[in-house]
Design a protein around this motif. Structure first.
Motif, short mmCIF file in Angstrom:
data_model
loop_
_atom_site.label_atom_id
_atom_site.label_comp_id
_atom_site.label_asym_id
_atom_site.label_seq_id
_atom_site.Cartn_x
_atom_site.Cartn_y
_atom_site.Cartn_z
N SER A 258 4.67 25.66 -41.30
CA SER A 258 4.41 26.62 -42.37
C SER A 258 5.24 27.89 -42.20
N VAL A 259 5.66 28.19 -40.98
CA VAL A 259 6.49 29.37 -40.74
C VAL A 259 7.80 29.24 -41.50
N CYS A 260 8.42 28.06 -41.45
CA CYS A 260 9.67 27.84 -42.17
C CYS A 260 9.46 27.91 -43.68
N ALA A 261 8.37 27.33 -44.15
CA ALA A 261 8.10 27.35 -45.58
C ALA A 261 7.95 28.78 -46.09
N ASN A 262 7.26 29.60 -45.32
CA ASN A 262 7.06 30.99 -45.74
C ASN A 262 8.34 31.82 -45.62
N ALA A 263 9.20 31.46 -44.67
CA ALA A 263 10.40 32.25 -44.43
C ALA A 263 11.58 31.85 -45.31
N MET A 264 11.54 30.67 -45.94
CA MET A 264 12.70 30.18 -46.66
C MET A 264 13.18 31.13 -47.77
N PRO A 265 12.31 31.78 -48.54
CA PRO A 265 12.85 32.73 -49.54
C PRO A 265 13.71 33.82 -48.93
N GLU A 266 13.33 34.31 -47.75
CA GLU A 266 14.15 35.32 -47.09
C GLU A 266 15.44 34.72 -46.53
N LEU A 267 15.34 33.51 -45.98
CA LEU A 267 16.54 32.88 -45.43
C LEU A 267 17.57 32.63 -46.53
N LEU A 268 17.12 32.37 -47.73
CA LEU A 268 18.04 32.10 -48.83
C LEU A 268 18.68 33.37 -49.38
#
Length: 287
Positions: A258-268
């Motif tokens: 879930s950490v990756c799912a929550n962080a993906m908007p910022e990573l993009l």
């Protein structure tokens, strides 16, 4: 005061009216400010709050560091009579959830002075500011690699590296899973190929996959908090046509997906020094 009363009585002013005018009640009615009583003396054995041991030192969250997030968090802490923290809450937010959480984690570890046994048992409250600042200091440590690979980072000063032609690319998420079962295992696997160009193994590290032809990166890896339960491995792969750079983003969060799912908007959005291109704008090569 006695002289005023005598003069007023000679002038025929009734004594009752004089007493009313000079009373605290009349002072409140007439708008005068009575002198406030002095604050109560602290009980025996009382002492102001002071740290026992180190002050709170937060760990800068890896993703916030990469994004250049900064700000000040004011944490409110309830302190038990023995000096331990009973509860914490965010009194003033930094505007970034990751920084707020890091500040709370840091404050929960501190110890304050205990009250003497003679002092009545009660809790105390502390407001603790925690400062985060990375953007300006980190910007000076970014090395932009030109297409010919002639830029050589100073090995004595580990710095973040990024291709100069991909400063404002289009980022897109890819579903390719990264082959790592744990964040620290990923760091060890990446380090076995080449040492990190920046950072260390526990909180933040950057690894660069060099392309064989011209020495420019084929991909860049960031290990964000690999020693923490919320550790993350991020890979940026560079592609696209000249003048239209594209960066593919893949992430692995072995401990908590879930950490990756929550962080993906910022990573993009990309790292703070290579934000995504503005919609509708064109990006020239090398810019």
């Amino acid at each position: 005061m006695l002289l005023v009363i005598r003069i007023a009585m000679r002038a025929g002013v009734p004594l009752a009216l004089l007493l009313l005018c000079c009373s605290p009640a009349w002072a409140r009615i007439s708008g005068a400010s009575p002198t406030p009583p002095p604050p109560p003396a602290p009980p025996p054995g009382w002492a102001p709050l002071s740290y026992v041991g180190a002050r709170p030192v937060p760990s800068y969250p890896g993703l916030a560091y990469l994004e250049g997030d900064s700000g000040t968090v004011v944490v409110r802490a309830r302190v038990q009579p023995d000096g331990r923290i009973a509860a914490t809450s965010v009194d003033v937010s930094s505007g970034h959830h990751a920084l707020d959480e890091a500040a709370l984690r840091a404050v929960r570890k501190v110890q304050f002075n205990a009250l003497a046994r003679s002092v009545p048992v009660h809790e105390r409250t502390a407001r603790i500011p925690i400062h985060f600042s990375s953007g300006q200091s980190l910007q000076s440590r970014v090395v932009l690699l030109d297409p010919e690979g002639t830029t050589k980072p100073d090995p004595r000063k580990p710095a973040l590296q990024w291709p100069s032609g991909y400063l404002h690319p289009r980022y897109r998420s890819v579903a390719t899973p990264l082959p790592f079962s744990a964040a620290l295992a990923a760091v060890r696997a990446l380090a076995s190929k080449a040492p990190p160009v920046a950072g260390g193994p526990r909180l933040f590290a950057e690894f660069v996959d060099k392309a064989a032809a011209d020495g420019t990166p084929q991909a860049i890896w960031f290990a964000l908090d690999p020693g923490k339960p919320y550790g993350m491995i991020v890979r940026y792969t560079f592609s696209g046509a000249p003048g239209r750079p594209v960066v593919d983003v893949a992430a692995a969060c072995p401990n908590d997906p879930s950490v990756c799912a929550n962080a993906m908007p910022e990573l993009l959005r990309g790292p703070f020094f290579a934000r995504a291109a503005v919609a509708g704008a064109t990006t020239a090569p090398g810019h």
